[in-house]
Design a protein around this motif. Structure first.
Motif, PDB file in Angstrom:
ATOM      1  N   PHE A 182       0.502  -0.888  -0.201  1.00 12.95           N
ATOM      2  CA  PHE A 182      -0.007  -0.074   0.106  1.00 12.95           C
ATOM      3  C   PHE A 182       1.342   1.435  -0.047  1.00 12.95           C
ATOM      4  O   PHE A 182       2.056   1.266   0.679  1.00 12.95           O
ATOM      5  N   TYR A 230       0.868   5.339  -1.518  1.00 20.91           N
ATOM      6  CA  TYR A 230       0.222   6.950  -2.487  1.00 20.91           C
ATOM      7  C   TYR A 230       0.559   7.768  -3.341  1.00 20.91           C
ATOM      8  O   TYR A 230       1.880   7.353  -3.538  1.00 20.91           O
ATOM      9  N   THR A 231      -0.192   8.017  -3.939  1.00 21.31           N
ATOM     10  CA  THR A 231       0.379   9.436  -5.300  1.00 21.31           C
ATOM     11  C   THR A 231       1.889  10.242  -4.546  1.00 21.31           C
ATOM     12  O   THR A 231       1.450  10.790  -3.461  1.00 21.31           O
ATOM     13  N   ILE A 235      -4.021   7.012  -9.006  1.00 21.97           N
ATOM     14  CA  ILE A 235      -4.833   6.225  -8.076  1.00 21.97           C
ATOM     15  C   ILE A 235      -5.058   4.677  -8.762  1.00 21.97           C
ATOM     16  O   ILE A 235      -5.575   5.204  -9.746  1.00 21.97           O
ATOM     17  N   THR A 248      -4.988   0.194  -8.500  1.00 21.41           N
ATOM     18  CA  THR A 248      -4.159  -0.823  -8.114  1.00 21.41           C
ATOM     19  C   THR A 248      -3.826  -1.120  -9.480  1.00 21.41           C
ATOM     20  O   THR A 248      -3.846  -1.440 -10.142  1.00 21.41           O
ATOM     21  N   GLU A 301      -1.613  -1.337  -3.856  1.00 25.41           N
ATOM     22  CA  GLU A 301      -2.920   0.038  -4.222  1.00 25.41           C
ATOM     23  C   GLU A 301      -2.126   1.286  -3.951  1.00 25.41           C
ATOM     24  O   GLU A 301      -2.318   1.490  -2.875  1.00 25.41           O
ATOM     25  N   THR A 310      -3.194   5.077  -3.476  1.00 22.33           N
ATOM     26  CA  THR A 310      -4.413   5.665  -2.826  1.00 22.33           C
ATOM     27  C   THR A 310      -3.809   7.342  -3.139  1.00 22.33           C
ATOM     28  O   THR A 310      -3.102   7.624  -3.278  1.00 22.33           O
ATOM     29  N   ALA A 311      -5.071   8.377  -2.886  1.00 23.74           N
ATOM     30  CA  ALA A 311      -4.678   9.961  -2.558  1.00 23.74           C
ATOM     31  C   ALA A 311      -3.499   9.880  -1.961  1.00 23.74           C
ATOM     32  O   ALA A 311      -2.426  11.005  -2.308  1.00 23.74           O
ATOM     33  N   SER A 322      -5.449   7.680   3.543  1.00 16.00           N
ATOM     34  CA  SER A 322      -6.347   6.790   2.397  1.00 16.00           C
ATOM     35  C   SER A 322      -5.723   5.488   2.606  1.00 16.00           C
ATOM     36  O   SER A 322      -5.783   4.292   2.584  1.00 16.00           O
ATOM     37  N   ALA A 323      -4.210   5.773   2.684  1.00 16.45           N
ATOM     38  CA  ALA A 323      -3.524   4.526   2.340  1.00 16.45           C
ATOM     39  C   ALA A 323      -3.135   3.666   3.973  1.00 16.45           C
ATOM     40  O   ALA A 323      -3.154   2.275   3.804  1.00 16.45           O
ATOM     41  N   THR A 362      -5.783   3.290   5.697  1.00 14.16           N
ATOM     42  CA  THR A 362      -7.457   3.002   5.495  1.00 14.16           C
ATOM     43  C   THR A 362      -7.395   2.225   4.956  1.00 14.16           C
ATOM     44  O   THR A 362      -8.050   0.132   4.858  1.00 14.16           O
ATOM     45  N   ALA A 363      -6.842   1.484   3.904  1.00 18.07           N
ATOM     46  CA  ALA A 363      -6.926   0.676   2.759  1.00 18.07           C
ATOM     47  C   ALA A 363      -5.909  -0.664   3.297  1.00 18.07           C
ATOM     48  O   ALA A 363      -6.526  -2.122   3.111  1.00 18.07           O
TER      49      ALA A 363
END
Length: 919
Positions: A636, A638-639, A685, A687, A708, A710-711, A715-716, A718-719
């Motif tokens: 996991f 994020y961008t 964003i 997968t 995965e 995320t933004a 959020s990472a 949470t994922a």
């Protein structure tokens, strides 16, 4: 007249093909460990005369082998003619061909006397089993070679057993099962010696030999162990094939005719459900025994296939052995009653009930080859009034695909050459199995096994190959197994669709498969993964043009127990490996009880070539392995955040040079081809899924990766925590690990560097995947106690208790003194309200009279259930007494306290549990 006509035709055919024998092109087959010994080939000058005679209506020699059969076999061996010559050489590998053979019951002080003259135990019977094969082999070698050393050996063995004391025979457990084959073999040996010439006076068969052998062995063995027509299925034909040999030798017409009827119909059997006759065992089924519904069209079913396929194979092998004796005697039978008959409408044994034996053999192989095979629930035991007491609801998957217990190939030769039947049309599954059969010497579980030495008999079928088979030469001789490590897939497999075919490329043969989205499926047969260990690495040699996956399953449409990624090898042969310790029970059962698997290749048109399994890959191949393991890695990020991962691997060979590559890797990602270091800074964003492939030039390994993106950091997190449910009850230690990891990443979410945040994120994910539910349930809502146990007496068979298969079971030897125990460990206790128990298919009595007990110290036991299990095939519930429903226990014991089966034993008992559920 039929008998004489058949024999005269055989002699004319032998003469007709004698010229062809020497002219035929022969490609000899030589077993890996075989040599022709010092005996070499028989010579015409060493010929032994067979003195054929008829007495009281019986042809002699005529216990299967006749003068014509023996003469043909010897002529073909002298000419090195296939297929006889290959089987002859394979026989010579057996230790029973030694010129220095001795009797297993020989008195060391007086070699002509028995060590014991009392036949009263299983341990003693092992001597009889051994000597039966020795005598038979030595008698045949005497006829083939003319060397009187072999005759002397066979005569000495038979004369020792002819001194047994008839008053000292006592029935012992399973005596009827295990004395028939050795008696058949020893009597056949005596028949050959009795009706063959010899030069040495002391080795001639005498009237006294006949009297001693008959009165001291044949008759007491038959009367004490064999003469009963009420045994369970093939436990009926094992004693029958021994007894019938004795009846022929002693010219006992009444008993012979009785045995023929017992073989065909056996109308006087008390339980027609377990009746092992042709009519009842290979049964015409017109009704669903569960629903009572009539079938639109009656079908032939081999009933004991509802039990397992080892016994199913034995049924047909036994039928073939007995049929050989009937054919040798020219016996015709009533087409309905199955009695000996000379009427115009009388038929031979294979014509009986419209070729019932062949139909059963074809049905058997339909299932054994992996094809869909319909099954109608059928009664397998009934009371004296014909009321069902047990039903085989489904066909058994035990021993499916195993070919080494099926030795009835002379049926092919009889129909093809004596009846002129095209079996590819008449019995296509049997014909397919014949073309794929295993060689006479084969590797099973890493050990060279010999069909000639099978205690179940049938390995001598090649003696009965008729002269006309000279035309096929070596075309149908099975390919040699040359290694205990390599299982060639292409030698014997079933293609379940049109997308698989066998190809030859130089010296390499293989299976070429076109992968499809729905899957292209083949079924390798007669698999053996060699000696089982706690960790077992299996290699599969592949070659691909494109990416595919391979799913391994025990059933056609079942959930795969293993999935293997097949990368694009760009047309190069490579090994992929899979570790059988990942699913010990599936592989342990495959070694023990299953001999096939379904291999489904999925992909978008990729060509996948499969060569062989390497069952000793762990010790004989160089194998790379990822340091982080082979399981899928879920990452996991994020961008804008840079993710780094280590896909480094080690190789089992110190000289192995490892390289790395990605298949379908994300855009912009970098994988170092020499170190396995991965780095990527995603910009969008989504997968990304890809595969990392590591190779040492011989073998390769793959690892699936899913990232995965995320933004942002929250959020990472949470994922990464997906899968945690605050409403669930978790084991406290695993929950604490998760809580600490989650708190740590949240507390540092704004301050950590990308590298530190990424490391904490992975720690959180690992903690989520490590969460343990306090109560793990099965689909039916019962407790999945198998996942929660600390220890038990069920050994490696735990998953058999919850697999919804009433034919899988815990090995009965694990039940000490008729009970099983379960321990949930020092940190856990169970409140149970009801126990659901089911016995093994076919043997519901073995679990009758069972109650459940609880304890917290494994010394003091409290009986929890008032009820006892009864004899039924269905699942049955035992309810916990009200006063104990809220009392937690660490230990549980399932104990049979009122045995209802004579099969139960005090120590190594027959107590077999199939299903046990806690609720």
């Amino acid at each position: 007249m039929y008998k004489l006509y058949q024999m005269s035709m055989w002699r004319r055919m032998t003469a007709l093909f004698s010229a062809l024998i020497f002219a035929a092109i022969c490609i000899p087959w030589s077993p890996a460990s075989a040599s022709l010994s010092t005996m070499e080939l028989p010579k015409a000058t060493d010929a032994v005369e067979i003195m054929e005679t008829t007495n009281n209506g019986f042809l002699h020699p005529g216990i299967g082998v006749t003068k014509d059969i023996l003469e043909n076999m010897r002529v073909q061996i002298m000419a090195k003619q296939e297929p006889w010559y290959s089987y002859y050489k394979a026989m010579l590998v057996s230790s029973t061909t030694s010129k220095s053979i001795t009797s297993s019951n020989q008195n060391p002080m007086e070699p002509t006397k028995p060590a014991s003259d009392a036949f009263n135990s299983q341990s003693f019977n092992s001597r009889f089993i051994s000597d039966g094969l020795k005598a038979y082999t030595q008698a045949l070698l005497y006829y083939i070679s003319g060397d009187e050393i072999y005759r002397a050996n066979a005569m000495r063995i038979i004369r020792i057993w002819s001194q047994m004391d008839p008053a000292k025979y006592t029935y012992f457990t399973d005596a009827h099962i295990h004395t028939g084959i050795p008696l058949n073999r020893m009597v056949t040996a005596a028949e050959i010696l009795r009706y063959s010439s010899c030069k040495t006076e002391s080795l001639r068969w005498t009237d006294q030999d006949t009297a001693n052998f008959s009165n001291n062995l044949i008759i007491p063995v038959t009367e004490t162990f064999l003469h009963d027509n009420n045994h369970f299925m093939n436990q009926h034909t094992y004693p029958l094939l021994g007894a019938m040999a004795g009846y022929i030798f002693t010219d006992n017409t009444d008993r012979y005719e009785e045995a023929v009827e017992w073989f065909t119909v056996n109308k006087t059997a008390t339980d027609q459900g377990i009746n092992g006759s042709i009519k009842q065992l290979f049964r015409l089924v017109d009704t669903n025994s569960v629903t009572g519904e009539k079938l639109d069209k009656p079908v032939i079913q081999h009933v004991e296939m509802g039990r397992d396929q080892a016994h199913g194979a034995g049924d047909i092998t036994n039928a073939a052995i007995i049929s050989r004796m009937l054919l040798a005697q020219g016996t015709k039978i009533d087409p309905v009653k199955g009695t000996v008959s000379n009427a115009p409408n009388a038929v031979d044994i294979f014509d009986f009930l419209d070729h019932r034996i062949l139909t059963a053999a074809n049905y058997f192989w339909q299932y054994m080859l992996g094809y869909d095979t319909p099954w109608t629930p059928v009664v397998y035991t009934m009371d004296a009034n014909g009321n069902p007491m047990g039903i085989y609801r489904t066909i058994s998957d035990f021993y499916r695909g195993r070919m080494n217990t099926a030795q009835f190939w002379d049926i092919y030769y009889y129909y093809t050459y004596s009846k002129g039947v095209n079996l590819s049309e008449k019995a296509p599954y049997f014909y397919e199995a014949f073309r794929k059969r295993i060689p006479p010497n084969y590797y099973y579980k890493g050990t060279l096994s010999k069909a000639w030495e099978s205690p179940d008999g049938g390995g001598d079928f090649w003696l009965y190959i008729p002269p006309a088979a000279v035309l096929e030469g070596s075309n149908n001789v099975p390919k040699e197994m040359t290694s205990d490590a390599v299982v060639e897939i292409e030698d014997r497999y079933t293609a379940l669709d049109s997308r698989s075919t066998t190809k030859q490329e130089g010296t390499i043969s293989y299976v070429e498969i076109t992968a499809t989205d729905e899957g292209s499926t083949i079924v390798p047969l007669n698999l053996s993964f060699g000696q089982r260990t706690s960790t077992k690495l299996i290699g599969l040699k592949i070659r691909t043009q494109g990416i595919a996956t391979l799913e391994l399953s025990k059933e056609k449409n079942s959930v795969p127990f293993h999935t293997i990624s097949l990368p694009d090898t760009k047309g190069q042969w490579r090994y992929v490996t899979f570790d059988t310790s990942i699913d010990r029970v599936s592989y342990a059962q495959m070694d023990e009880n299953y001999s096939l698997m379904y291999m489904k290749v999925k992909g978008n048109g990729a060509q996948v070539d499969l060569d062989h399994f390497h069952v000793l890959a762990g010790s004989q191949l160089s194998v790379p392995a990822f340091a982080s393991g082979s399981s899928t890695l879920n990452l996991f990020t994020y961008t804008g955040g840079t993710i780094n991962a280590d896909f480094s691997a080690t190789d089992s060979s110190a000289s192995g040079i490892i390289t790395y590559e990605m298949a379908d890797g994300p855009k912009g990602a970098i994988l170092d081809a020499h170190t396995g270091a991965f780095t990527w800074t995603p910009t969008q964003i989504g997968t990304s899924s890809f595969t990392v492939v590591v190779s040492d030039g011989t073998s390769l390994a793959t690892k699936h990766v899913k990232i995965e993106v995320t933004a942002d950091r929250p959020s990472a997190v949470t994922a990464a925590t997906t899968g945690y449910n605050s409403a669930e009850n978790y084991v406290s230690a695993s929950l604490a690990t998760y809580t600490n990891a989650y708190t740590d990443v949240i507390n540092h979410i704004a301050t950590d560097t990308d590298a530190a945040f990424y490391a904490k994120l992975q720690t959180v994910r690992e903690a989520v995947e490590g969460l343990e539910l306090l109560n793990i349930n099965l689909q039916d809502g019962s407790l999945n106690f198998v996942k929660m146990l600390s220890t038990s007496s069920f050994g490696n068979y735990l998953s058999s208790l919850t697999d919804h298969n009433d034919n899988s079971y815990v090995a009965y030897g694990l039940a000490s003194n008729q009970y099983h125990t379960l321990d949930f460990g020092s940190k856990f206790k169970i409140n149970a309200h009801v126990f659901e128990v089911q016995g093994r298919r076919s043997f519901p009595e073995r679990i009758s009279g069972l109650a459940v007990f609880g304890s917290n110290d494994e010394k003091n036991w409290t009986r929890l259930t008032d009820q006892l299990t009864v004899r039924t095939e269905e699942k049955q519930r035992l309810y916990v007494r009200d006063e104990y429903k809220n009392t937690p226990f660490r230990f549980f014991k399932l104990a049979i306290i009122e045995p209802q089966s004579t099969m139960l034993r005090s120590v190594n008992c027959e107590f077999t549990v199939n299903v046990m559920n806690f609720k």
